[in-house]
Design an enzyme around this catalytic site. Structure first.
Site, PDB file in Angstrom:
ATOM      1  N   GLY A 178      11.072   1.978 -11.945  1.00 34.71           N
ATOM      2  CA  GLY A 178       9.883   1.490 -12.662  1.00 34.71           C
ATOM      3  C   GLY A 178       9.200   0.364 -11.913  1.00 34.71           C
TER       4      GLY A 178
ATOM      5  N   GLY B 235       8.836  -2.776 -11.029  1.00 36.67           N
ATOM      6  CA  GLY B 235       9.591  -4.021 -11.076  1.00 36.67           C
ATOM      7  C   GLY B 235       8.787  -5.217 -10.604  1.00 36.67           C
ATOM      8  N   ARG B 236       7.717  -4.933  -9.875  1.00 38.71           N
ATOM      9  CA  ARG B 236       6.857  -6.041  -9.431  1.00 38.71           C
ATOM     10  C   ARG B 236       5.410  -5.573  -9.362  1.00 38.71           C
ATOM     11  NH1 ARG B 236       7.376  -6.892  -2.945  1.00 38.71           N
ATOM     12  NH2 ARG B 236       7.849  -4.765  -2.363  1.00 38.71           N
TER      13      ARG B 236
ATOM     14  N   LYS C  22       0.487  -5.476  -7.162  1.00 32.82           N
ATOM     15  CA  LYS C  22       1.848  -5.444  -6.614  1.00 32.82           C
ATOM     16  C   LYS C  22       2.208  -6.892  -6.292  1.00 32.82           C
ATOM     17  CE  LYS C  22       4.330  -3.079  -2.848  1.00 32.82           C
ATOM     18  NZ  LYS C  22       4.195  -1.905  -1.957  1.00 32.82           N
TER      19      LYS C  22
ATOM     20  N   ASP D 105      12.678 -10.543  -8.071  1.00 30.27           N
ATOM     21  CA  ASP D 105      11.860 -11.660  -8.550  1.00 30.27           C
ATOM     22  C   ASP D 105      10.449 -11.239  -8.945  1.00 30.27           C
ATOM     23  OD1 ASP D 105      10.751 -11.109  -6.099  1.00 30.27           O
ATOM     24  OD2 ASP D 105      11.105 -13.087  -5.221  1.00 30.27           O
ATOM     25  N   GLY D 106      10.136  -9.956  -8.736  1.00 33.43           N
ATOM     26  CA  GLY D 106       8.811  -9.473  -9.125  1.00 33.43           C
ATOM     27  C   GLY D 106       7.693  -9.903  -8.196  1.00 33.43           C
TER      28      GLY D 106
ATOM     29  N   ARG E 175       4.448   9.703  -9.614  1.00 34.88           N
ATOM     30  CA  ARG E 175       5.388   9.935  -8.526  1.00 34.88           C
ATOM     31  C   ARG E 175       6.334  11.049  -8.944  1.00 34.88           C
ATOM     32  NH1 ARG E 175       5.974   4.265  -6.668  1.00 34.88           N
ATOM     33  NH2 ARG E 175       4.443   3.099  -7.873  1.00 34.88           N
TER      34      ARG E 175
ATOM     35  N   ASP F  47      10.597   8.225  -5.521  1.00 40.28           N
ATOM     36  CA  ASP F  47       9.673   7.326  -6.229  1.00 40.28           C
ATOM     37  C   ASP F  47       8.523   6.890  -5.324  1.00 40.28           C
ATOM     38  OD1 ASP F  47      12.104   6.025  -5.094  1.00 40.28           O
ATOM     39  OD2 ASP F  47      10.970   4.204  -5.450  1.00 40.28           O
TER      40      ASP F  47
HETATM   41  P1  AMP Z   1      10.033   0.078  -3.164  1.00 34.84           P
HETATM   42  O1  AMP Z   1      11.144   0.015  -2.183  1.00 34.84           O
HETATM   43  O2  AMP Z   1       8.946  -0.947  -2.919  1.00 34.84           O
HETATM   44  O3  AMP Z   1       9.468   1.448  -3.308  1.00 34.84           O
HETATM   45  O4  AMP Z   1      10.638  -0.346  -4.572  1.00 34.84           O
HETATM   46  C1  AMP Z   1      11.695   0.338  -5.189  1.00 34.84           C
HETATM   47  C2  AMP Z   1      11.939  -0.255  -6.561  1.00 34.84           C
HETATM   48  O5  AMP Z   1      12.331  -1.617  -6.467  1.00 34.84           O
HETATM   49  C3  AMP Z   1      10.734  -0.245  -7.487  1.00 34.84           C
HETATM   50  O6  AMP Z   1      11.222  -0.023  -8.780  1.00 34.84           O
HETATM   51  C4  AMP Z   1      10.193  -1.640  -7.343  1.00 34.84           C
HETATM   52  O7  AMP Z   1       9.439  -2.038  -8.476  1.00 34.84           O
HETATM   53  C5  AMP Z   1      11.466  -2.457  -7.204  1.00 34.84           C
HETATM   54  N1  AMP Z   1      11.253  -3.707  -6.473  1.00 34.84           N
HETATM   55  C6  AMP Z   1      11.040  -3.871  -5.146  1.00 34.84           C
HETATM   56  N2  AMP Z   1      10.913  -5.173  -4.829  1.00 34.84           N
HETATM   57  C7  AMP Z   1      11.038  -5.873  -5.991  1.00 34.84           C
HETATM   58  C8  AMP Z   1      11.000  -7.268  -6.339  1.00 34.84           C
HETATM   59  N3  AMP Z   1      10.814  -8.214  -5.422  1.00 34.84           N
HETATM   60  N4  AMP Z   1      11.180  -7.589  -7.639  1.00 34.84           N
HETATM   61  C9  AMP Z   1      11.383  -6.655  -8.575  1.00 34.84           C
HETATM   62  N5  AMP Z   1      11.424  -5.334  -8.312  1.00 34.84           N
HETATM   63  C10 AMP Z   1      11.264  -4.940  -7.033  1.00 34.84           C
HETATM   64 MG    MG Z   2       8.017   2.283  -4.224  1.00 39.26          MG
END
Ligand code: AMP
Ligand code: MG
Length: 504
Positions: free
Chosen positions: A86, A88-89, A109, A121-122, A179, A248
C-alpha cells in the site's frame, strides 16, 4: 477557479479500497521543480500554480477539491508475496481530465506516514525525487509511456537514510496507479467482488471498449499483456533497466512507474544489473521480458475466479479459465518479440514487417548486439553511430570498437539487407540515416551525469547541473555539439562500481 479541477473517480467509485488520509505538514516548504509544460498539458494555470507551489506541492496546503487517500495494494517483491504493502509514503490527491480528455492521477510521494507505512518514515529525499524527475522526463522525451513528475518541493526536514538527507515531496502524474499488486491485495483476501469492482474500474479507465463485454476480465488481461509487451520492448531498445519489477511496480496502464534503482546501461551486457539489493540478478536487463510475463501470470491468477464464472461451476469451468489465461501468458513472448523486432528494425534502418523475413532480421539484430557485448561497446552510441554508417561514414562507429575488423562481416550483411529495402523502393541512405536517428537517441540520462546533477542539487543546493541535464534530455534525438559531454559514457571504473538503491 480551483488550482486543480479534480474529479476523483477512485475515491468515489471504490470506497473501501483506500484510507482517507492527510499529508504531513512540513517546516520549510520550498519549490525545487515545477513542470510547466506538463501543467499545461493537464490544463492547469501555471501562473496560479507557481504562486502557491511551495505550500501546495509540499503537502502543507491541500488544494481545493483534493481527497487525499492512501491506496491499498499487495505485491510480489523479488518473488516473495507481501499481502499488504500500500501507499506507505504516497497519497493520491485526486484526478484531473487533461486537455486531451485523458484522466490523470495527481499523487504525492514522500508526504508522510500512512496506515500502510509499516516500519517506514513515509518520507522521501531530495536526490531520489529529482532523480525521478530526470529519468521520467527522459523516458517521456524518448517516447516511452511513463508516470511523470509535476513538481518537487523541499520540506526543510532531514530524512534519515544511511546518511542524513534533505527531505522532499514529489508530485506524480499517472494514467492511474492501478498495479498488478492492487488486484493481488483483494484476490489474496478472497474478496472476489472487490476484484470484480477493480476490473470494472480498470476497464472503464484504460480499456473502455471492453466495458460491455462479459469476458472483460480476460480482455483486460490481454490488453495489459499487449501494453506491457510494447513497454518492455521499448525499455530494451533504449537499454533501460527498471531494477525493481515487483508486481506492485507494474501498472495496468502500461506506464513505467517507480524510478527507484533504475539505470540506463552503457557498455552492452545482457546481464547488466545495478540495484544494490538485486543479488541474484532477478531484474537484470535481459530478464525484464521474463519478469513481465511472470508478473502477468500473477495478475491472471487474481482474475481466474471471475473468468471461470462465465463457464459455469466447478473444476471444468476453472480449467477453461486457466486455459484462457495460459493462452495469454504463453502468448506474451511472441507479442514482446514482435514489438522488440519492430523497434530493432527501426534502429537498423529497415522497413517494417511484410515482405521481409522476421527470423533473418531478428538474427541480424542479435548478431549486432553480440558484437556490442563482445567488445563492451556503449549501447546508445553503438546504435547512434550505426546511423552515421548508414549515411556512409563508418569511422565514428569503428572508433567505438577495440577490434573494428570484427565488425566488417556484420556491416556487409547489414548493408546487403539495406540494399534489399532500397531495391523495393525504401529510403536512400540519407533518408535511412535520418530515420535511424529518430529511433536511436543520442542522449540518455547517463548515470554519472545524473549522480553529479543530484549531488549538486542535494548537497550543495546548486540546481544548475540538474537544470542543464534536464534541458538536454528534452531533445534526446538531436545531436548538439554544445551538449557533447552528456553523450559520453562514464569512465569504465565508474560504471564498474555503479550501484543504485531502493526505497530512498
Ligand atoms: P517501492 O520500493 O518504492 O516500490 O515501495 C515498496 C513499498 O514500500 C510501498 O508499499 C511503499 O509505500 C513502501 N515504502 C517505501 N519507502 C517507504 C518509506 N520511506 N516509508 C514508508 N513506506 C515506504
Ligand atoms: Mg512501488
Amino acid at each position: 477557479m480551483p488550482l486543480f479541477p479534480f474529479d476523483n473517480s477512485y475515491a468515489r467509485d471504490l470506497p473501501g479500497f483506500y484510507v482517507p488520509w492527510k499529508p504531513a505538514t512540513v517546516p520549510q516548504p520550498r519549490l525545487l521543480y515545477l513542470n510547466l509544460p506538463l501543467a499545461d498539458e493537464l490544463g492547469l494555470d501555471g501562473v496560479a500554480l507557481q504562486a502557491e507551489a511551495a505550500a501546495v506541492f509540499s503537502g502543507n496546503s491541500v488544494p481545493e477539491g483534493a481527497q487525499p487517500i492512501a491506496q491499498a495494494y499487495a505485491g510480489h517483491q523479488f518473488g516473495g508475496f507481501s499481502p499488504q504493502l500500500g501507499d506507505g509514503r504516497a497519497l493520491l490527491l485526486g484526478e484531473v481530465i487533461d486537455r486531451q480528455g485523458r484522466r490523470r492521477d495527481i499523487a504525492f510521494k514522500g508526504s508522510g506516514r500512512t496506515p500502510f507505512s509499516r516500519g517506514g518514515d513515509g518520507k522521501a529525499a531530495v536526490g531520489p525525487m529529482l532523480r525521478e524527475v530526470l529519468v521520467g522526463e527522459a523516458m517521456h522525451a524518448l517516447g516511452i509511456a511513463t508516470t511523470r513528475a509535476l513538481a518537487v518541493a523541499a520540506t526543510g526536514e532531514t530524512v534519515m537514510r544511511e546518511l542524513p538527507l534533505p527531505g522532499a515531496v514529489l508530485t506524480r502524474v499517472a494514467a492511474s496507479h492501478l498495479r498488478v499488486g492492487t488486484f493481488q491485495f483483494y484476490a489474496a483476501r478472497g474478496e472476489l467482488d472487490r476484484v470484480r469492482q477493480l476490473v470494472d474500474y480498470a476497464v472503464q479507465r484504460h480499456d473502455p471498449a471492453l466495458a460491455a463485454a462479459p469476458d472483460r476480465a480476460l480482455g483486460l488481461l490481454r490488453a495489459v499483456a499487449a501494453r506491457q509487451a510494447g513497454l518492455i520492448a521499448q525499455w530494451m531498445n533504449v537499454g533501460f533497466i527498471h531494477g525493481v519489477m515487483n508486481t506492485d511496480n507494474m501498472t495496468l496502464s502500461g506506464e513505467t512507474i517507480d524510478y527507484g534503482p533504475c539505470a540506463f546501461m552503457e557498455a552492452y551486457h545482457p546481464e547488466a544489473v545495478f540495484s544494490s539489493i538485486d543479488h541474484g540478478g532477478r531484474y537484470a536487463y535481459a530478464n525484464q521480458p521474463h519478469i513481465a510475463r511472470w508478473n502477468l501470470a500473477r495478475l491472471a491468477e487474481t482474475l481466474l475466479p471471475l473468468m471461470a464464472e462465465l463457464h459455469g461451476e466447478g473444476d471444468p469451468a476453472m480449467q477453461r479459465a486457466v486455459d484462457e489465461a495460459m493462452a495469454v501468458i504463453d502468448g506474451f513472448p511472441a507479442l514482446y518479440e514482435a514489438q522488440l523486432l519492430a523497434g530493432q528494425r527501426a534502429k537498423l534502418g529497415l522497413a517494417a514487417a511484410g515482405s521481409t523475413d522476421d527470423t533473418a532480421d531478428a538474427a541480424l539484430a542479435a548478431d549486432w548486439l553480440a558484437l556490442l557485448q563482445q567488445q563492451a561497446v556503449d549501447f546508445t552510441l553503438g546504435w547512434r553511430r550505426l546511423a552515421d554508417a548508414a549515411a556512409g561514414d563508418d569511422a565514428a562507429l569503428r572508433a567505438l570498437f577495440a577490434e573494428p575488423a570484427a565488425l566488417q562481416p556484420w556491416l556487409a550483411r547489414w548493408r546487403e539487407r539495406c540494399a534489399q529495402d532500397a531495391a523495393r523502393g525504401g529510403p536512400d541512405s540519407a533518408g535511412r540515416a535520418q530515420a535511424m536517428r529518430r529511433a536511436s537517441p543520442w542522449l540518455i540520462p547517463r548515470n554519472h551525469q545524473v549522480e553529479a546533477a543530484l549531488t549538486a542539487a542535494s548537497n550543495n543546493d546548486d540546481p544548475g547541473p540538474f537544470n542543464r541535464l534536464l534541458q538536454a534530455l528534452q531533445r534526446p534525438f538531436d545531436e548538439d555539439p554544445a551538449l557533447a559531454d552528456y553523450a559520453q559514457p562514464a569512465p569504465a571504473e565508474v560504471t564498474a562500481g555503479y550501484q543504485t538503491y531502493c526505497g530512498t
